[in-house]
Write a protein that holds these residues in place. Structure first.
Motif, short mmCIF file in Angstrom:
data_model
loop_
_atom_site.label_atom_id
_atom_site.label_comp_id
_atom_site.label_asym_id
_atom_site.label_seq_id
_atom_site.Cartn_x
_atom_site.Cartn_y
_atom_site.Cartn_z
N LYS A 106 0.82 -1.21 0.00
CA LYS A 106 0.00 0.00 0.00
C LYS A 106 0.86 1.26 0.00
CE LYS A 106 -3.69 2.38 2.53
NZ LYS A 106 -4.60 2.33 3.71
N ASN A 107 1.94 1.27 0.76
CA ASN A 107 2.78 2.46 0.87
C ASN A 107 3.76 2.61 -0.29
OD1 ASN A 107 1.52 2.98 3.28
ND2 ASN A 107 3.20 2.23 4.55
N GLY A 108 4.04 1.53 -0.99
CA GLY A 108 5.01 1.56 -2.08
C GLY A 108 5.63 0.19 -2.27
N ARG A 109 6.46 0.07 -3.30
CA ARG A 109 6.99 -1.23 -3.69
C ARG A 109 8.51 -1.24 -3.63
NH1 ARG A 109 2.10 1.08 -5.47
NH2 ARG A 109 0.56 -0.58 -5.67
N PRO A 110 9.11 -2.43 -3.60
CA PRO A 110 10.57 -2.53 -3.50
C PRO A 110 11.28 -1.94 -4.72
CG PRO A 110 9.53 -4.61 -2.88
CD PRO A 110 8.46 -3.74 -3.48
N THR A 111 12.51 -1.46 -4.49
CA THR A 111 13.32 -0.93 -5.59
C THR A 111 14.73 -1.52 -5.60
OG1 THR A 111 14.10 0.97 -4.29
CG2 THR A 111 12.07 1.26 -5.58
N TYR A 134 10.75 0.47 5.13
CA TYR A 134 11.94 0.76 5.93
C TYR A 134 12.67 -0.51 6.39
CZ TYR A 134 8.48 4.49 6.34
OH TYR A 134 7.49 5.40 6.07
N ARG A 135 12.82 -1.48 5.47
CA ARG A 135 13.40 -2.75 5.90
C ARG A 135 14.01 -3.51 4.73
NH1 ARG A 135 7.54 -5.75 7.04
NH2 ARG A 135 6.80 -5.66 4.86
N MET A 136 14.81 -4.50 5.11
CA MET A 136 15.33 -5.50 4.18
C MET A 136 14.56 -6.79 4.40
SD MET A 136 19.12 -7.28 3.99
CE MET A 136 18.82 -8.31 5.45
N LEU A 137 13.84 -7.24 3.40
CA LEU A 137 13.19 -8.55 3.44
C LEU A 137 14.16 -9.61 2.96
CD1 LEU A 137 9.72 -7.66 1.84
CD2 LEU A 137 10.19 -8.03 4.28
N GLU A 150 15.46 -10.73 8.61
CA GLU A 150 15.11 -9.39 8.15
C GLU A 150 15.71 -8.32 9.07
OE1 GLU A 150 10.87 -9.34 7.79
OE2 GLU A 150 10.85 -10.90 6.25
N ILE A 151 15.98 -7.17 8.49
CA ILE A 151 16.56 -6.05 9.23
C ILE A 151 15.69 -4.82 9.02
CG2 ILE A 151 18.55 -4.51 9.46
CD1 ILE A 151 20.32 -6.81 8.53
N VAL A 165 14.54 2.61 1.94
CA VAL A 165 15.63 1.67 1.64
C VAL A 165 15.75 1.49 0.13
CG1 VAL A 165 16.47 -0.67 1.96
CG2 VAL A 165 15.31 0.50 3.84
N THR A 166 16.96 1.71 -0.39
CA THR A 166 17.17 1.62 -1.83
C THR A 166 17.74 0.28 -2.28
OG1 THR A 166 19.33 2.65 -1.54
CG2 THR A 166 17.48 4.09 -2.15
N ASP A 167 18.67 -0.29 -1.50
CA ASP A 167 19.30 -1.54 -1.90
C ASP A 167 19.90 -2.19 -0.67
OD1 ASP A 167 19.91 -3.50 -3.69
OD2 ASP A 167 21.47 -2.39 -4.76
N ALA A 168 20.11 -3.51 -0.76
CA ALA A 168 20.73 -4.27 0.32
C ALA A 168 21.59 -5.36 -0.30
CB ALA A 168 19.67 -4.88 1.23
#
Length: 337
Positions: A106-111, A134-137, A150-151, A165-168
């Motif tokens: 709902k708030n947005g999608r991963p990038t 705001y996390r790493m899945l 997860e972090i 979060v842009t990348d992990a």
């Protein structure tokens, strides 16, 4: 996450006029081409080094709505996430294999997507930059969620909290590096158990600062960062307890060796790098010393052209797969030389 506002620049207006004229005259020529087969895959003979174009706009299996990130595993399987929040997996020829969806959209999608290589290939994991949460899945490669690894999950500026979060990515010791954009343009490092180690960066134009560190890639002891809105690449030595800045490549522009919103990087076996430019709508190849070597792509909708690309990977046969995002497709081509 907001995108760079390119809507009113002269170059963007020219491209939009070109797009509308092409759509009027050709009736979606690109969509017709890539939609020829049920899977969306068609050979791209007669168009330079482009070998294959697959995918088209849609929400069914094998189609995309503005794909935002791509990564590749040891078996040349491609993992792609789009603005539906789906992670779809394909073989290197564009054949759909499987898919799953991130838990919230709902708030947005991963990038951002990356493979964490573990001791045994069957234990490798998929790291997902769940940008607006705001996390790493973390997932197994068959799509099972690994929640204990997860972090994050909380917005903020403190260690272990995140903006967008842009990348992990992870290094060979299993430590994690997570980039973020917004209130905190920084990189945070965590140990293999997810405990905070250190952070660096911050919002700014000067060296060792970032404005949207969009893509992170590790090779050996070097962390490469696509500092997107500063239109450059920064590199760090991560062999010690604290990162050490090495150098920065590029500045804003359209000439070889210059960048306009570099969104993704793919490292090559010769020490060079491929740079995916969202703004210039092209792929650049640079040598290990930063010397520009070749450019592939141009703004447009035909095969061999790109419309605001977000990412790329290189497979074991030394072919690049380009996330042609606003054309809702993937293009596969030999490396530009």
């Amino acid at each position: 996450m907001s995108q760079p506002d390119l809507r009113h620049s002269p170059a963007t207006l020219r491209r939009e006029m070109l797009r509308r004229e092409m759509l009027r005259r050709t009736g979606l020529i690109a969509a017709a081409a890539v939609g020829a087969a049920a899977t969306g895959c068609v050979p791209a003979s007669g168009h330079g080094r482009t070998e294959l174009v697959w995918g088209r706009r849609g929400q069914s299996a094998g189609r995309f709505l503005k794909p935002r990130a791509i990564t590749i595993d040891r078996n040349d399987q491609l993992y792609i996430v789009d603005t539906t929040g789906r992670i779809q997996v394909f073989d290197r020829d564009g054949n759909w294999l499987r898919e799953w969806k991130t838990p919230e959209t709902k708030n947005g999608r991963p990038t951002g997507l990356a493979i964490q290589h573990r001791r045994a290939p069957e234990d490798d994991l998929l790291l997902v930059a769940d940008t607006h949460y705001y996390r790493m899945l973390v997932y197994t490669l068959d799509g099972s969620r690994v929640q204990e690894k997860e972090i994050g999950g909380q917005a903020g500026r403190d260690p272990g909290q995140f903006a967008f979060v842009t990348d992990a990515v992870s290094d060979r010791d299993g430590c994690y590096y997570i980039g973020e954009y917004g209130d905190s343009d920084r990189i945070q490092k965590f140990d293999p158990d997810g405990n905070f180690i250190t952070q660096w960066g911050g919002t700014g134009r000067e060296i060792e600062k970032f404005v949207r560190p969009q893509s992170l890639v590790i090779a050996g002891d070097t962390l490469w960062i696509a500092d997107a809105c500063n239109h450059r690449i920064q590199r760090y030595d991560i062999s010690g307890s604290q990162p050490r800045w090495i150098d920065a490549w590029g500045r804003q522009g359209e000439q070889p060796g210059q960048f306009h919103y570099p969104y993704d990087l793919a490292l090559l076996g010769d020490g060079g790098v491929l740079v995916c430019e969202y703004g210039n709508q092209r792929i650049q190849r640079l040598a290990a010393d930063g010397t520009p070597q070749a450019i592939w792509g141009a703004p447009g909708f035909e095969i061999g052209q790109l419309y605001q690309p977000w990412g790329l990977v290189v497979d074991s046969k030394q072919r690049m797969h380009v996330l042609d995002s606003n054309n809702h497709r993937i293009q596969r081509t030999r490396l530009p030389v």
